[in-house]
Structures are given as C-alpha cells and as structure tokens.
Motif scaffolding. Structure first.
Motif, PDB file in Angstrom:
ATOM      1  N   THR A  47      44.524 -69.716 -21.044  1.00 25.32           N
ATOM      2  CA  THR A  47      44.791 -68.610 -20.128  1.00 25.32           C
ATOM      3  C   THR A  47      45.681 -69.098 -18.999  1.00 25.32           C
ATOM      4  N   ILE A  48      46.792 -68.402 -18.794  1.00 32.45           N
ATOM      5  CA  ILE A  48      47.714 -68.720 -17.709  1.00 32.45           C
ATOM      6  C   ILE A  48      47.539 -67.651 -16.638  1.00 32.45           C
ATOM      7  N   THR A  49      47.177 -68.073 -15.442  1.00 31.95           N
ATOM      8  CA  THR A  49      46.939 -67.125 -14.354  1.00 31.95           C
ATOM      9  C   THR A  49      48.259 -66.501 -13.902  1.00 31.95           C
ATOM     10  N   PRO A  50      48.202 -65.321 -13.277  1.00 31.85           N
ATOM     11  CA  PRO A  50      49.436 -64.696 -12.773  1.00 31.85           C
ATOM     12  C   PRO A  50      50.195 -65.595 -11.793  1.00 31.85           C
ATOM     13  N   ALA A  51      49.474 -66.349 -10.955  1.00 33.25           N
ATOM     14  CA  ALA A  51      50.143 -67.237  -9.996  1.00 33.25           C
ATOM     15  C   ALA A  51      50.931 -68.327 -10.714  1.00 33.25           C
ATOM     16  N   LEU A  52      50.351 -68.903 -11.757  1.00 31.96           N
ATOM     17  CA  LEU A  52      51.059 -69.928 -12.526  1.00 31.96           C
ATOM     18  C   LEU A  52      52.174 -69.329 -13.369  1.00 31.96           C
ATOM     19  N   LEU A  53      51.947 -68.134 -13.868  1.00 32.13           N
ATOM     20  CA  LEU A  53      52.962 -67.461 -14.672  1.00 32.13           C
ATOM     21  C   LEU A  53      54.235 -67.249 -13.846  1.00 32.13           C
ATOM     22  N   ALA A  54      54.062 -66.994 -12.561  1.00 30.13           N
ATOM     23  CA  ALA A  54      55.208 -66.772 -11.670  1.00 30.13           C
ATOM     24  C   ALA A  54      56.057 -68.031 -11.504  1.00 30.13           C
TER      25      ALA A  54
END
Length: 101
Positions: A47-54
């Motif tokens: 799972t990649i969090t939205p913060a890391l995805l950014a």
C-alpha cells in the motif's frame, strides 16, 4: 494505491520482498502485507499512501521478489516488476458563465 503480487503453485511458503523505485527494500514508509500461504498460493500487497504517492514519478517501478525457503541457495529470486502510471485529473469550465464564477 495498492499493488498486488500473487504467487501460485508452490510446494512451500516463499520469502516475498518488495523493492521501491531506487532499489531499496521497502520498510516503514510503506505498508506491506505479506499475506498468508494457503494451498500453495500466496498474495502479498503493498500500500502506497497518498503522501508517498505525491513524491513518485510516472514510470517509477516497484518489484515483488519471491525466493524459495526450501532451497534459497539454489533457487534464483524471481521478480515481478510493476510500473506505476500517475494520472492528473482536472476540471475545465465549458460555459463562460461558469468560468466567471
């Protein structure tokens, strides 16, 4: 964002590792669920969090590596590479009345 690595047809529970875009083994910044070994199959998720995805770029790759626990010396690690594609969605007004608001 959720990435899934499915391994089937195994006689023993394998070691599954995830590596990130820079080749680093993923740890604290990501949520890795190793899954359970059931009837020769195992499904692991990353799972990649939205913060890391950014912080990622389109085209960055993640790898799921699988290695035998019974014969770690003689079996090569098998990797599945997954490339992410980032989409940017936007809204443009169609009518001038909407654009003025």
């Amino acid at each position: 964002q959720l990435l899934t690595c499915s391994v089937t047809g195994l006689s023993a529970d394998p070691v599954i590792t995830w590596t990130g875009p820079n080749g680093e083994v993923l740890s604290d910044q990501y949520t890795v669920d190793p899954g359970q070994f059931v009837l020769g199959n195992r499904v692991s998720t990353l799972t990649i969090t939205p913060a890391l995805l950014a912080t990622l770029n389109s085209g960055d790759t993640f790898k799921c590596g699988v290695r035998s626990t019974e014969y770690p010396t003689y079996s090569p690690e098998v990797e599945k590479e997954m490339t992410i594609t980032l989409l940017t969605l936007g809204v443009q007004p169609i009518h001038k009345e909407i654009e003025a608001q």
